[in-house]
Design a protein around this motif. Structure first.
Motif, mmCIF file in Angstrom:
data_model
loop_
_atom_site.group_PDB
_atom_site.id
_atom_site.type_symbol
_atom_site.label_atom_id
_atom_site.label_comp_id
_atom_site.label_asym_id
_atom_site.label_seq_id
_atom_site.Cartn_x
_atom_site.Cartn_y
_atom_site.Cartn_z
ATOM 1 N N GLY A 1 0.840 -1.206 0.000
ATOM 2 C CA GLY A 1 0.000 0.000 0.000
ATOM 3 C C GLY A 1 0.864 1.242 0.000
ATOM 4 O O GLY A 1 2.069 1.194 -0.281
ATOM 5 N N GLU A 2 0.241 2.371 0.332
ATOM 6 C CA GLU A 2 0.976 3.635 0.298
ATOM 7 C C GLU A 2 1.686 3.891 1.619
ATOM 8 O O GLU A 2 2.910 3.878 1.713
ATOM 9 N N GLN A 3 0.904 4.124 2.655
ATOM 10 C CA GLN A 3 1.438 4.422 3.983
ATOM 11 C C GLN A 3 0.323 4.132 4.976
ATOM 12 O O GLN A 3 -0.855 4.089 4.605
ATOM 13 N N PRO A 4 0.646 3.944 6.255
ATOM 14 C CA PRO A 4 -0.416 3.710 7.234
ATOM 15 C C PRO A 4 -1.333 4.926 7.310
ATOM 16 O O PRO A 4 -0.883 6.058 7.114
ATOM 17 N N GLY A 5 -2.613 4.687 7.574
ATOM 18 C CA GLY A 5 -3.548 5.779 7.829
ATOM 19 C C GLY A 5 -3.669 5.980 9.339
ATOM 20 O O GLY A 5 -2.909 5.385 10.121
ATOM 21 N N GLU B 1 -4.247 2.706 11.243
ATOM 22 C CA GLU B 1 -3.075 1.821 11.158
ATOM 23 C C GLU B 1 -1.966 2.347 12.071
ATOM 24 O O GLU B 1 -1.256 1.582 12.726
ATOM 25 N N PRO C 1 -0.912 -2.744 9.056
ATOM 26 C CA PRO C 1 -1.377 -2.137 7.815
ATOM 27 C C PRO C 1 -2.827 -2.514 7.489
ATOM 28 O O PRO C 1 -3.291 -3.595 7.859
ATOM 29 N N PHE C 2 -3.507 -1.612 6.806
ATOM 30 C CA PHE C 2 -4.839 -1.854 6.262
ATOM 31 C C PHE C 2 -5.839 -2.420 7.279
ATOM 32 O O PHE C 2 -6.428 -3.474 7.060
ATOM 33 N N ALA D 1 -9.830 1.889 4.347
ATOM 34 C CA ALA D 1 -9.269 1.355 3.090
ATOM 35 C C ALA D 1 -9.073 -0.153 3.224
ATOM 36 O O ALA D 1 -9.291 -0.914 2.273
ATOM 37 N N ASN E 1 3.448 -1.592 3.337
ATOM 38 C CA ASN E 1 3.296 -0.268 2.732
ATOM 39 C C ASN E 1 4.625 0.212 2.169
ATOM 40 O O ASN E 1 5.693 -0.182 2.639
ATOM 41 N N HIS F 1 -5.709 2.282 -5.574
ATOM 42 C CA HIS F 1 -5.669 2.182 -4.119
ATOM 43 C C HIS F 1 -7.100 2.051 -3.587
ATOM 44 O O HIS F 1 -8.001 2.742 -4.065
HETATM 45 N N1 URA Z 1 -3.716 2.946 3.179
HETATM 46 C C1 URA Z 1 -2.530 2.362 2.876
HETATM 47 O O1 URA Z 1 -1.970 2.559 1.818
HETATM 48 N N2 URA Z 1 -2.015 1.549 3.752
HETATM 49 C C2 URA Z 1 -2.570 1.264 4.895
HETATM 50 O O2 URA Z 1 -2.004 0.482 5.645
HETATM 51 C C3 URA Z 1 -3.812 1.880 5.190
HETATM 52 C C4 URA Z 1 -4.354 2.716 4.313
#
Ligand code: URA
Length: 506
Positions: free
Chosen positions: A340-344, A347, A353-354, A358, A380, A462
């Motif tokens: 993924g991109e990065q933790p929200g 997260e 993650p995730f 999302a 991520n 995404h």
């Molecule tokens: N979006 C992401 O890209 N990664 C996550 O872990 C949560 C949301």
């Protein structure tokens, strides 16, 4: 006591083990010894008519994961491994949950053997160096092809032949060979070890195994070595230079296989200046590289990640969010990795993650496709949450390219540790990290790209883009892109294998 010599081969053990179970031999009734070390004296000690004292198991069953772990452990040189494997097999017939009991002595020992074999494999993948030889790979007189006659298929007589000699700690050549077949699919190569050898025919796509050869049969230096030295000099990282760690990772006896070892003294001498230059560059360019450990295994990577200060994102995030590996058991291999991109926000709080909105979109797609998330590696591109504070809210911000690049060494270390067959990039940050800054998601999603990290990398929408879509039709269309690309990646990851329940007959 029934004594059975086992060829140092998992399948020989498996055949004997099945019969012993069916005949009702308890582990205490048998002694399974390597055929190579079973002496006439030992066999002479056998009772006239050993009687089984255990339970008959007419149709033995075990978790598939056990057979996978047993196959790895069987490659270990420990003389006691056959008895250990039989003991666990016997116990599994009445204790199906045994593998989960980590404190059990047998299970702990099995894990340790599996871990050592995996480590040995990892080293072999990293340290085998091929040399080009002037000899026909199919010619029986070729001293580097001890099984030329068994190599099926045509080989171009002008084909170049690449040969490596390597001495692994354990008997792992058959486990290591598929890695080289995948990585060097179009080359004609042979790997020689003291126990066994293997050749790959790129035309018939076949491996042929043969006898081992002593080191004297290793080919001598060639022009490839100049390339290796130049390559090594260019990737050499003086900030990481630690000769003690090098010695423990790669015992000195193996160094002779590495052409780059010749240039090491010179690089060590220059390293002080180069570290200075790197520190200056580092001040300008954020990077996680100095924090990433040299050993790329998940426990080591995950232990090091919390101390990363490679860019400024660690300053405000609650914690680093490492990847989540498929449910742990001794020998699970990763076929699909999702990035993924990065933790929200959620997260960042949970450290996983995730797990937020999302993640729920992703879970829905996985569930509709019948994919069990616990079989997939999820991580991520950027490991810390980037946000702006608005009152009580923390609003997600896209990471900059410099932050994605700074965090890339963690992602590459994870990929190196799990070696997934396919990587699915969720969204453009992950795609940029692995497929380059100019990657166009709407143009190129759903296509399979070969990369140095994994043979197949696919990018998709995404999951949060689905949530952000302004109207129903566009949200639905994005969701379908995501689902279709996920199905494609999963199919590619399973190519050659099929989804089976985790129980199989012995
Ligand atoms: N979006 C992401 O890209 N990664 C996550 O872990 C949560 C949301």
């Amino acid at each position: 006591m029934k004594r059975i010599p086992i060829q140092p081969d998992f399948y020989d053990w498996r055949t004997h083990a099945r019969t012993l179970l069916q005949e009702g031999f308890a582990p205490e009734d048998v002694d399974l010894t390597d055929a190579t070390i079973a002496t006439t004296l030992q066999l002479a000690l056998e009772d006239e008519d050993p009687r089984p004292t255990g339970t008959h198991v007419p149709t033995p069953h075990v978790p598939k994961t056990y057979l996978e772990a047993a196959e790895l452990a069987a490659s270990h040189r420990s003389p006691d491994r056959w008895n250990l494997l039989y003991r666990i097999l016997y116990r599994l017939q009445t204790q199906p949950e045994l593998l989960r009991i980590e404190v059990d002595t047998d299970i702990a020992q099995l894990r340790s053997l599996v871990q050592q074999v995996r480590r040995d494999l990892h080293k072999m993948h990293a340290f085998v160096r091929f040399r080009k030889v002037e000899a026909d790979p199919m010619d029986e007189a070729n001293p580097f092809a001890p099984h030329a006659s068994t190599l099926a298929g045509n080989v171009n007589p002008l084909a170049e032949h690449f040969v490596a000699w390597y001495q692994p700690d354990h008997r792992i050549l058959h486990l290591a060979a598929p890695f080289f077949a995948e990585r060097f699919a179009s080359m004609h190569w042979t790997v020689l070890t003291p126990d066994a050898s293997v050749s790959w025919n790129p035309n018939s796509k076949q491996l042929a195994f043969g006898p081992g050869l002593p080191r004297e049969h290793a080919p001598q230096a060639d022009e490839l070595e100049t390339l290796w030295r130049a390559y090594y000099s260019s990737i050499f990282n003086p900030a990481r230079l630690n000769p003690d760690v090098m010695r423990s990772e790669m015992p000195v006896r193996y160094w002779k296989n590495l052409p780059e070892i010749d240039v090491l003294p010179q690089l060590i001498t220059q390293s002080a200046n180069r570290v200075g230059a790197m520190v200056q560059t580092q001040a300008l360019k954020p990077s996680a590289a100095p924090f990433v450990p040299a050993e790329h295994t998940l426990p080591v990577i995950n232990a090091a990640m919390p101390s990363c200060k490679g860019c400024d994102l660690y300053l405000h995030a609650t914690q680093v969010v490492p990847g989540v590996a498929p449910s742990a058991h001794p020998s699970h291999t990763v076929e699909l990795m999702m990035v993924g991109e990065q933790p929200g926000d959620q997260e960042d709080r949970a450290g996983k993650p995730f797990v937020g909105p999302a993640g729920r979109v992703l879970d829905r797609a996985l569930e509709e496709l019948g994919i069990d998330r616990s079989t997939v590696y999820v991580t991520n591109a950027v490991k810390h949450f980037k946000f702006v504070q608005r009152g009580k809210l923390r609003l997600h911000q896209n990471p900059r390219m410099s932050e994605i690049t700074a965090c890339r060494p963690w992602l590459l270390a994870e990929i190196d540790a799990v070696r997934p067959r396919v990587i699915l990039c969720l969204g453009s940050s992950a795609a940029k990290s692995l497929l380059g800054g100019t990657f166009g998601l709407m143009r190129d999603h759903g296509k399979i790209f070969p990369t140095p990290y994994a043979n197949q990398v696919v990018a998709t929408i995404h999951p949060s883009a689905v949530l952000r879509a302004r109207d129903q039709p566009s949200g639905e269309q994005l969701y379908n892109f995501l689902k279709d690309d996920l199905a494609l990646a999963y199919h590619a990851a399973l190519h050659g294998s099929s989804v089976q329940p985790d129980v199989t007959s012995v």
